[in-house]
Each structure stands twice: as C-alpha cells, then as structure tokens.
Design a protein around this motif. Sequence first.
Motif, PDB file in Angstrom:
ATOM      1  N   GLU A   2       1.192  -1.452   0.208  1.00 42.89           N
ATOM      2  CA  GLU A   2       0.017   0.578  -0.376  1.00 42.89           C
ATOM      3  C   GLU A   2       1.167   1.329  -0.011  1.00 42.89           C
ATOM      4  O   GLU A   2       1.996   0.766   0.559  1.00 42.89           O
ATOM      5  CB  GLU A   2      -0.898   0.357   1.417  1.00 42.89           C
ATOM      6  CG  GLU A   2      -2.037  -0.833   1.524  1.00 42.89           C
ATOM      7  CD  GLU A   2      -2.687  -0.826   2.052  1.00 42.89           C
ATOM      8  OE1 GLU A   2      -3.980  -0.693   2.147  1.00 42.89           O
ATOM      9  OE2 GLU A   2      -2.360  -0.432   3.461  1.00 42.89           O
ATOM     10  N   SER A   3       0.192   2.431  -0.715  1.00 42.87           N
ATOM     11  CA  SER A   3       0.744   3.982  -0.775  1.00 42.87           C
ATOM     12  C   SER A   3       0.692   4.300   0.469  1.00 42.87           C
ATOM     13  O   SER A   3      -0.129   3.703   1.293  1.00 42.87           O
ATOM     14  CB  SER A   3       0.573   4.364  -1.713  1.00 42.87           C
ATOM     15  OG  SER A   3      -0.789   5.067  -1.435  1.00 42.87           O
ATOM     16  N   LEU A   4       1.323   5.761   1.067  1.00 50.63           N
ATOM     17  CA  LEU A   4       1.172   5.841   2.232  1.00 50.63           C
ATOM     18  C   LEU A   4       0.402   6.735   2.380  1.00 50.63           C
ATOM     19  O   LEU A   4      -0.680   6.980   3.038  1.00 50.63           O
ATOM     20  CB  LEU A   4       2.745   6.854   2.628  1.00 50.63           C
ATOM     21  CG  LEU A   4       2.608   6.974   3.987  1.00 50.63           C
ATOM     22  CD1 LEU A   4       3.037   6.465   4.367  1.00 50.63           C
ATOM     23  CD2 LEU A   4       3.927   8.198   4.335  1.00 50.63           C
ATOM     24  N   ALA A   5      -0.556   7.157   1.581  1.00 50.55           N
ATOM     25  CA  ALA A   5      -1.571   7.832   1.401  1.00 50.55           C
ATOM     26  C   ALA A   5      -2.530   6.568   1.439  1.00 50.55           C
ATOM     27  O   ALA A   5      -3.294   7.745   2.420  1.00 50.55           O
ATOM     28  CB  ALA A   5      -1.299   8.812  -0.074  1.00 50.55           C
ATOM     29  N   VAL A   6      -2.940   5.823   1.184  1.00 53.31           N
ATOM     30  CA  VAL A   6      -3.818   5.117   0.884  1.00 53.31           C
ATOM     31  C   VAL A   6      -3.779   4.161   2.719  1.00 53.31           C
ATOM     32  O   VAL A   6      -4.649   4.242   3.468  1.00 53.31           O
ATOM     33  CB  VAL A   6      -3.599   3.071  -0.219  1.00 53.31           C
ATOM     34  CG1 VAL A   6      -4.242   2.832   0.706  1.00 53.31           C
ATOM     35  CG2 VAL A   6      -3.917   3.906  -1.079  1.00 53.31           C
ATOM     36  N   THR A   7      -2.873   4.049   2.815  1.00 51.62           N
ATOM     37  CA  THR A   7      -2.230   3.393   4.200  1.00 51.62           C
ATOM     38  C   THR A   7      -3.177   4.741   5.384  1.00 51.62           C
ATOM     39  O   THR A   7      -3.930   4.295   6.196  1.00 51.62           O
ATOM     40  CB  THR A   7      -1.249   3.522   5.021  1.00 51.62           C
ATOM     41  OG1 THR A   7      -0.727   2.468   3.487  1.00 51.62           O
ATOM     42  CG2 THR A   7      -0.855   2.472   5.657  1.00 51.62           C
ATOM     43  N   TRP A   8      -2.805   5.906   4.969  1.00 50.56           N
ATOM     44  CA  TRP A   8      -2.954   7.310   6.007  1.00 50.56           C
ATOM     45  C   TRP A   8      -4.488   7.279   6.091  1.00 50.56           C
ATOM     46  O   TRP A   8      -5.284   7.825   6.669  1.00 50.56           O
ATOM     47  CB  TRP A   8      -2.362   8.375   5.735  1.00 50.56           C
ATOM     48  CG  TRP A   8      -1.807   8.286   6.924  1.00 50.56           C
ATOM     49  CD1 TRP A   8       0.193   7.936   6.345  1.00 50.56           C
ATOM     50  CD2 TRP A   8      -1.292   7.902   8.327  1.00 50.56           C
ATOM     51  NE1 TRP A   8       1.066   7.368   6.582  1.00 50.56           N
ATOM     52  CE2 TRP A   8       0.058   7.849   8.401  1.00 50.56           C
ATOM     53  CE3 TRP A   8      -1.628   8.027   9.252  1.00 50.56           C
ATOM     54  CZ2 TRP A   8       0.966   7.308   9.888  1.00 50.56           C
ATOM     55  CZ3 TRP A   8      -1.675   7.869  10.198  1.00 50.56           C
ATOM     56  CH2 TRP A   8      -0.014   7.603  10.792  1.00 50.56           C
ATOM     57  N   ALA A   9      -5.197   7.082   5.163  1.00 50.84           N
ATOM     58  CA  ALA A   9      -6.850   7.842   4.444  1.00 50.84           C
ATOM     59  C   ALA A   9      -7.621   5.936   5.127  1.00 50.84           C
ATOM     60  O   ALA A   9      -8.355   6.766   5.585  1.00 50.84           O
ATOM     61  CB  ALA A   9      -6.970   7.194   2.924  1.00 50.84           C
ATOM     62  N   ARG A  10      -6.421   4.616   5.089  1.00 42.90           N
ATOM     63  CA  ARG A  10      -7.504   4.105   5.842  1.00 42.90           C
ATOM     64  C   ARG A  10      -7.600   4.036   7.444  1.00 42.90           C
ATOM     65  O   ARG A  10      -7.932   3.585   8.000  1.00 42.90           O
ATOM     66  CB  ARG A  10      -6.604   2.342   6.023  1.00 42.90           C
ATOM     67  CG  ARG A  10      -7.798   1.581   6.378  1.00 42.90           C
ATOM     68  CD  ARG A  10      -7.161  -0.418   6.382  1.00 42.90           C
ATOM     69  NE  ARG A  10      -7.848  -0.137   4.668  1.00 42.90           N
ATOM     70  CZ  ARG A  10      -6.805  -0.765   3.868  1.00 42.90           C
ATOM     71  NH1 ARG A  10      -5.404  -1.282   3.856  1.00 42.90           N
ATOM     72  NH2 ARG A  10      -7.439  -0.746   2.376  1.00 42.90           N
TER      73      ARG A  10
END
Length: 110
Positions: A2-10
């Motif tokens: 996962e990209s960092l942006a996806v991780t933080w969105a989750r």
Amino acid sequence: MESLAVTWARVRQRALRAQGVVAQATGVPQNQLCAPARGGTKAAFARQMAMYLCHAVYRMTLHQVACAFGRDPTTVARAIRIVERQRADPDLDRTLRWLEAMLRRDGRLA
C-alpha cells in the motif's frame, strides 16, 4: 504494498468508524471526540474509548491513533491504560465488547 496515502486514508477511516460507534453508544457528539480541546469528563472518556478501540480492534499503532485524533502518542497510551483499567466495570466491559463486535463486523462488510 500500500502507498502511504492509502495507509493514512485507511487509518482516518477506521478512526472515524470508531468515533461514530462510540458517539452513538455514549451520546457524545462525534465532533467532540476529535476536537482539540479536552472537553468535559464524558467527552474525554468517550474519546479514550474510541482511541482504545482503534488500537484494540484495528491494531493501529499509538502513532497512528495519535495522528487520527490530533493527540500525542503518550496521551493515547494513557487513554488505553485508563480504558483497560475501567473494563473491570461489568457494564463498561459489556459495552466495549459490543462496540468491538460492531467494528469487527463493519470491517468485514467494508
């Protein structure tokens, strides 16, 4: 991976879910659970419950929970300890078990 942006969105999405179920269970408005001010005792404990649930159910790190709630990781660690101690109260323990089940079920549906 996962990209960092996806991780933080989750992370943010999960924190919002936890805040939502705690807000419903306690009657504390959800916006008070992530407000920068501590608020009253009821709001502060509801926030601690939501932080605890993020850590216990979603396995979020202290840093992730802190970022999602706009708090320091040491504050999150303290909140988790407080809630764990309060679970000796059968009513609170029952409520937390119910909230945990709600979040786990919601996670399977998402």
